[in-house]
Design a protein around this motif. Structure first.
Motif, short mmCIF file in Angstrom:
data_model
loop_
_atom_site.label_atom_id
_atom_site.label_comp_id
_atom_site.label_asym_id
_atom_site.label_seq_id
_atom_site.Cartn_x
_atom_site.Cartn_y
_atom_site.Cartn_z
N PRO A 182 0.79 -1.23 0.00
CA PRO A 182 0.00 0.00 0.00
C PRO A 182 0.83 1.28 0.00
O PRO A 182 0.55 2.20 -0.78
N GLN A 183 1.85 1.34 0.83
CA GLN A 183 2.63 2.57 0.87
C GLN A 183 3.46 2.77 -0.40
O GLN A 183 3.57 3.87 -0.92
N GLY A 184 4.04 1.68 -0.91
CA GLY A 184 4.79 1.80 -2.15
C GLY A 184 3.92 2.24 -3.31
O GLY A 184 4.30 3.12 -4.11
N ILE A 185 2.74 1.65 -3.43
CA ILE A 185 1.81 2.02 -4.49
C ILE A 185 1.33 3.44 -4.30
O ILE A 185 1.19 4.21 -5.27
N TRP A 186 1.08 3.84 -3.06
CA TRP A 186 0.61 5.21 -2.79
C TRP A 186 1.64 6.22 -3.29
O TRP A 186 1.30 7.16 -4.03
N HIS A 187 2.89 6.05 -2.91
CA HIS A 187 3.89 7.06 -3.26
C HIS A 187 4.18 7.06 -4.76
O HIS A 187 4.37 8.13 -5.36
N SER A 188 4.19 5.90 -5.38
CA SER A 188 4.36 5.85 -6.83
C SER A 188 3.19 6.53 -7.54
O SER A 188 3.38 7.30 -8.50
N SER A 189 1.98 6.27 -7.06
CA SER A 189 0.79 6.85 -7.68
C SER A 189 0.73 8.35 -7.46
O SER A 189 0.32 9.10 -8.35
N TYR A 190 1.15 8.80 -6.29
CA TYR A 190 1.13 10.24 -6.01
C TYR A 190 2.09 10.98 -6.94
O TYR A 190 1.76 12.04 -7.48
N ARG A 191 3.27 10.41 -7.14
CA ARG A 191 4.20 11.03 -8.09
C ARG A 191 3.62 11.03 -9.50
O ARG A 191 3.79 11.99 -10.26
N TYR A 192 2.91 9.97 -9.84
CA TYR A 192 2.36 9.82 -11.18
C TYR A 192 1.33 10.90 -11.49
O TYR A 192 1.27 11.40 -12.63
N VAL A 193 0.49 11.28 -10.50
CA VAL A 193 -0.60 12.23 -10.76
C VAL A 193 -0.29 13.64 -10.26
O VAL A 193 -1.08 14.56 -10.49
N HIS A 194 0.85 13.84 -9.62
CA HIS A 194 1.10 15.10 -8.94
C HIS A 194 1.08 16.30 -9.88
O HIS A 194 0.68 17.41 -9.49
N ASP A 195 1.50 16.12 -11.11
CA ASP A 195 1.56 17.26 -12.02
C ASP A 195 0.19 17.82 -12.37
O ASP A 195 0.10 18.95 -12.89
N ILE A 196 -0.88 17.07 -12.12
CA ILE A 196 -2.22 17.64 -12.35
C ILE A 196 -2.86 18.08 -11.04
O ILE A 196 -4.04 18.43 -11.01
#
Length: 371
Positions: free
Chosen positions: A85-99
């Motif tokens: 969960p934490q690994g997926i969260w941080h990867s996903s947050y970086r993925y969408v952060h630009d929007i």
């Protein structure tokens, strides 16, 4: 705890759905809202071990399809990964952060994150509270009323019912066009309930001068907190208000990420931290916020979704109580069919592996939104 024959799966696929759930007792209203339904976005994360974890986000009447669309954009970044969960969260947050670092992005993250934690608990055969680390077996509750449109007599009856149920406190709405009507109503409620702890919620409806005047006029009522006196993105305004008044401030249901909460906390502008796990990035986001609050000796007092918020508080050291919204329990709304239980003013988390929620798919399907 002994775990036999379990393993951490990989994520095989993700399914999405969204529903517009009507409020069976009629619209909710406060200073700035008129809500007729709750939109729920569900995410089902399928592991390659045959188990499924379910997560969600929610909004007050709009945006469910938008959140689901963003989750859909995130799926390729998640499928195939080991369940962390934490690994997926941080990867996903970086993925969408630009929007955007908060708002729709953290709503979408919440749904994925809650589903991942649910799948992890099911895969290991343990309830969420034990997976994180149980601190307590039950969580105190406070009653919350969406009652600005009700007569003062009806609100008094509501507060007395909360007392009789053993709740630790109650909360009522304020924001009448004439502040003196709020003062009169609250004075009658206070006289009726005695020393029972009472909070009020202004739902971001005041300007700074109006809020300052209201805080001064409410001082004799010994309020537990005044909630969302100003728009939630006005951090400086809350700092100024906190410096000039003595009543504690509660806020957080419309604050969406760790940096925003950290600024509120470090600037001394919040006393009760009311993060909503369906809006702040799910369980991972919520626990990060709780850690910052604990470092400043502030209690977590979550907003809404009793059935999961209260269960999560059983694993959080720094808490006050969980919110029970009259007419807003997800079991009452038909969103979930099974969860934990209320006992003598406390919430006892489910012992079911995962997050303990069983969603009523048939009911949600009847109110589905086309995606």
């Amino acid at each position: 705890m002994t775990i036999t024959g379990s393993r951490i799966p990989r994520i095989e696929s993700i399914e999405l759905s969204a529903s517009r759930v009507p409020l069976p007792d009629g619209p909710w209203g406060d200073q700035i809202h008129h809500v007729t339904d709750i939109e729920v976005t569900l995410v089902d994360v399928h592991g390659d071990n045959g188990l499924v974890g379910t997560g969600f986000s929610h909004t007050s009447g709009m945006g469910g399809a938008t959140i689901a669309a963003l989750v859909g954009e995130m799926i390729p970044n998640v499928v195939g990964r080991p369940l962390s969960p934490q690994g997926i969260w941080h990867s996903s947050y970086r993925y969408v952060h630009d929007i955007g670092g908060a708002g729709v992005t953290t709503h979408a993250l919440s749904a994925i994150d809650i589903a991942c934690w649910d799948l992890l608990g099911k895969s290991l055969g343990v309830p969420l509270v034990d997976l994180i680390g149980r601190v307590r077996d039950r969580v105190p509750l406070y009653g919350s009323g969406i009652n600005l449109n009700r007569s003062v007599e009806e609100v008094v009856d509501q507060a007395r019912r909360w007392q009789a149920l053993g709740y630790a406190a109650g909360k009522v709405k304020v924001g009448k066009p004439d502040l003196e009507e709020d003062v009169e109503r609250l004075t009658k409620i206070r006289e009726a309930i005695g020393a029972f702890p009472l909070a009020v919620d202004a739902n971001q409806g005041w300007s700074f001068p109006e809020a300052l005047r209201a805080f001064k006029r409410f001082e004799h009522l010994d309020l537990l907190w005044i909630e969302e006196p100003l728009p939630s993105d006005d951090i400086t305004g809350h700092v100024r208000l906190r410096e000039r008044t003595s009543t504690p401030i509660g806020l957080g249901e419309n604050v969406y990420n760790l940096p925003q909460f950290t600024e509120y906390i470090e600037r001394g502008a919040v006393d009760f931290v009311q993060a909503d796990l369906g809006r702040v990035g799910g369980i991972t986001g919520y626990l990060d916020i709780a850690t910052v609050a604990r470092a400043h000796n502030l209690p977590m007092t979550p907003h809404f979704v009793l059935e999961l918020s209260a269960s999560l508080l059983a694993a959080v050291p720094n808490i006050s109580y969980a919110e029970v919204t009259d007419g807003g329990r997800w079991q009452e709304l038909g969103i979930v069919s099974e969860a934990g239980t209320e006992v003598d003013g406390f919430y006892v988390p489910s012992d079911r592996p995962g997050n303990g929620l069983v969603f009523d798919r048939e009911y949600l399907d009847r109110h589905a939104i086309a995606l």
